[in-house]
Design a protein around this motif. Structure first.
Motif, PDB file in Angstrom:
ATOM      1  N   SER A   8       0.852  -1.191   0.000  1.00  0.00           N
ATOM      2  CA  SER A   8       0.000   0.000   0.000  1.00  0.00           C
ATOM      3  C   SER A   8       0.890   1.243   0.000  1.00  0.00           C
ATOM      4  O   SER A   8       2.090   1.164   0.253  1.00  0.00           O
ATOM      5  CB  SER A   8      -0.902   0.005   1.232  1.00  0.00           C
ATOM      6  OG  SER A   8      -0.122   0.201   2.397  1.00  0.00           O
ATOM      7  N   ASN A   9       0.284   2.387  -0.270  1.00  0.00           N
ATOM      8  CA  ASN A   9       1.035   3.637  -0.270  1.00  0.00           C
ATOM      9  C   ASN A   9       1.655   3.940   1.095  1.00  0.00           C
ATOM     10  O   ASN A   9       2.757   4.483   1.175  1.00  0.00           O
ATOM     11  CB  ASN A   9       0.148   4.801  -0.716  1.00  0.00           C
ATOM     12  CG  ASN A   9      -0.039   4.819  -2.216  1.00  0.00           C
ATOM     13  OD1 ASN A   9       0.517   3.998  -2.938  1.00  0.00           O
ATOM     14  ND2 ASN A   9      -0.835   5.756  -2.691  1.00  0.00           N
ATOM     15  N   ILE A  10       0.965   3.579   2.150  1.00  0.00           N
ATOM     16  CA  ILE A  10       1.496   3.810   3.503  1.00  0.00           C
ATOM     17  C   ILE A  10       2.734   2.951   3.739  1.00  0.00           C
ATOM     18  O   ILE A  10       3.729   3.417   4.308  1.00  0.00           O
ATOM     19  CB  ILE A  10       0.405   3.536   4.573  1.00  0.00           C
ATOM     20  CG1 ILE A  10      -0.716   4.561   4.425  1.00  0.00           C
ATOM     21  CG2 ILE A  10       0.991   3.565   5.972  1.00  0.00           C
ATOM     22  CD1 ILE A  10      -1.937   4.273   5.263  1.00  0.00           C
ATOM     23  N   GLU A  11       2.697   1.693   3.302  1.00  0.00           N
ATOM     24  CA  GLU A  11       3.861   0.815   3.457  1.00  0.00           C
ATOM     25  C   GLU A  11       5.047   1.331   2.646  1.00  0.00           C
ATOM     26  O   GLU A  11       6.188   1.317   3.114  1.00  0.00           O
ATOM     27  CB  GLU A  11       3.518  -0.615   3.025  1.00  0.00           C
ATOM     28  CG  GLU A  11       2.551  -1.315   3.946  1.00  0.00           C
ATOM     29  CD  GLU A  11       2.088  -2.655   3.393  1.00  0.00           C
ATOM     30  OE1 GLU A  11       1.937  -3.585   4.193  1.00  0.00           O
ATOM     31  OE2 GLU A  11       1.862  -2.752   2.161  1.00  0.00           O
ATOM     32  N   ILE A  12       4.771   1.791   1.437  1.00  0.00           N
ATOM     33  CA  ILE A  12       5.837   2.338   0.598  1.00  0.00           C
ATOM     34  C   ILE A  12       6.390   3.617   1.218  1.00  0.00           C
ATOM     35  O   ILE A  12       7.604   3.834   1.229  1.00  0.00           O
ATOM     36  CB  ILE A  12       5.339   2.573  -0.844  1.00  0.00           C
ATOM     37  CG1 ILE A  12       4.966   1.244  -1.497  1.00  0.00           C
ATOM     38  CG2 ILE A  12       6.389   3.300  -1.670  1.00  0.00           C
ATOM     39  CD1 ILE A  12       4.299   1.359  -2.833  1.00  0.00           C
ATOM     40  N   PHE A 135       6.265  10.979   1.879  1.00  0.00           N
ATOM     41  CA  PHE A 135       7.062  10.425   2.975  1.00  0.00           C
ATOM     42  C   PHE A 135       7.789  11.534   3.716  1.00  0.00           C
ATOM     43  O   PHE A 135       7.992  12.624   3.193  1.00  0.00           O
ATOM     44  CB  PHE A 135       8.062   9.387   2.448  1.00  0.00           C
ATOM     45  CG  PHE A 135       9.071   9.944   1.490  1.00  0.00           C
ATOM     46  CD1 PHE A 135      10.273  10.442   1.942  1.00  0.00           C
ATOM     47  CD2 PHE A 135       8.815   9.953   0.129  1.00  0.00           C
ATOM     48  CE1 PHE A 135      11.203  10.951   1.056  1.00  0.00           C
ATOM     49  CE2 PHE A 135       9.738  10.447  -0.756  1.00  0.00           C
ATOM     50  CZ  PHE A 135      10.937  10.958  -0.292  1.00  0.00           C
ATOM     51  N   LYS A 136       8.142  11.243   4.960  1.00  0.00           N
ATOM     52  CA  LYS A 136       8.868  12.206   5.780  1.00  0.00           C
ATOM     53  C   LYS A 136      10.173  11.575   6.235  1.00  0.00           C
ATOM     54  O   LYS A 136      10.202  10.409   6.616  1.00  0.00           O
ATOM     55  CB  LYS A 136       8.038  12.621   6.992  1.00  0.00           C
ATOM     56  CG  LYS A 136       6.810  13.404   6.636  1.00  0.00           C
ATOM     57  CD  LYS A 136       6.022  13.805   7.859  1.00  0.00           C
ATOM     58  CE  LYS A 136       4.764  14.534   7.421  1.00  0.00           C
ATOM     59  NZ  LYS A 136       3.915  14.889   8.530  1.00  0.00           N
ATOM     60  N   ILE A 137      11.197  12.377   6.203  1.00  0.00           N
ATOM     61  CA  ILE A 137      12.492  11.934   6.706  1.00  0.00           C
ATOM     62  C   ILE A 137      12.636  12.504   8.109  1.00  0.00           C
ATOM     63  O   ILE A 137      12.389  13.686   8.332  1.00  0.00           O
ATOM     64  CB  ILE A 137      13.634  12.432   5.805  1.00  0.00           C
ATOM     65  CG1 ILE A 137      13.426  11.926   4.385  1.00  0.00           C
ATOM     66  CG2 ILE A 137      14.979  11.983   6.346  1.00  0.00           C
ATOM     67  CD1 ILE A 137      14.358  12.538   3.393  1.00  0.00           C
TER      68      ILE A 137
END
Length: 184
Positions: A8-12, A135-137
């Motif tokens: 899913s997008n969250i996993e990616i 995504f956040k670093i």
């Protein structure tokens, strides 16, 4: 590596955040070692120190190369091979233009073209992945890695000053680097 093509997008999104840090960890250690001990390593591996000054000069730019490979993998795994192909085509054309247009760099034109292409590829793929997955670093982790890099380089200069054998220095630096990364 999770099955990105079915994730899913969250996993990616989580995977991208983790993979950036996991790629930076060995990149920083290897770059530090090559920067500080390029002459000794060149002498041991090749029997000459001819290219060691170039290694020292350009080693930090290879950090982008360490990050490009997982970005390419993620893009290819998520059915975005056309984007990877277009980026690659544009970057290679830019690379050729730099080599042809900037002969004033003489011997450095080739390596500069590679570093510019690495940086552009990283930047473009980062933006594409960020726009799609948001995504956040972890900024704290990146700041910690920056300080660890400074500490390890300072330690390296101290060990060089005391004229300890370079292999022992590399082992000491690697152990302290691993300890610091687990602590911070």
């Amino acid at each position: 590596m999770p099955k990105i093509s079915t994730a899913s997008n969250i996993e990616i999104k989580n995977f991208i955040s983790k993979i950036i840090v996991l790629c930076l960890l060995p990149a920083i250690l290897i770059s530090t070692i090559l920067f500080n001990y390029s002459t000794e390593i060149s002498q041991v591996l090749y029997g000459t120190t001819i290219g060691s000054n170039l290694v020292k000069k350009y080693v930090w730019f290879f950090i982008f190369f360490y990050l490009i490979q997982p970005f390419n993998t993620i893009l290819l795994s998520t059915n975005q091979s056309k984007i990877v192909f277009i980026i690659s085509l544009i970057i290679h054309i830019i690379k050729l233009l730099i080599i042809l247009i900037f002969p004033i760099f003489n011997n450095d034109a080739l390596i500069i073209s590679y570093f510019i292409s690495y940086f552009l590829t990283f930047f473009i793929e980062y933006i594409i992945l960020y726009k799609k997955y948001k995504f956040k670093i972890n900024l704290k982790t990146l700041i910690n890695l920056f300080f660890i890099t400074i500490i390890i380089n300072c330690l390296s200069f101290i060990l060089i000053y005391f004229n300890i054998h370079f292999l022992i220095q590399i082992i000491i630096i690697s152990i302290i680097y691993l300890i610091l990364t687990f602590i911070l």
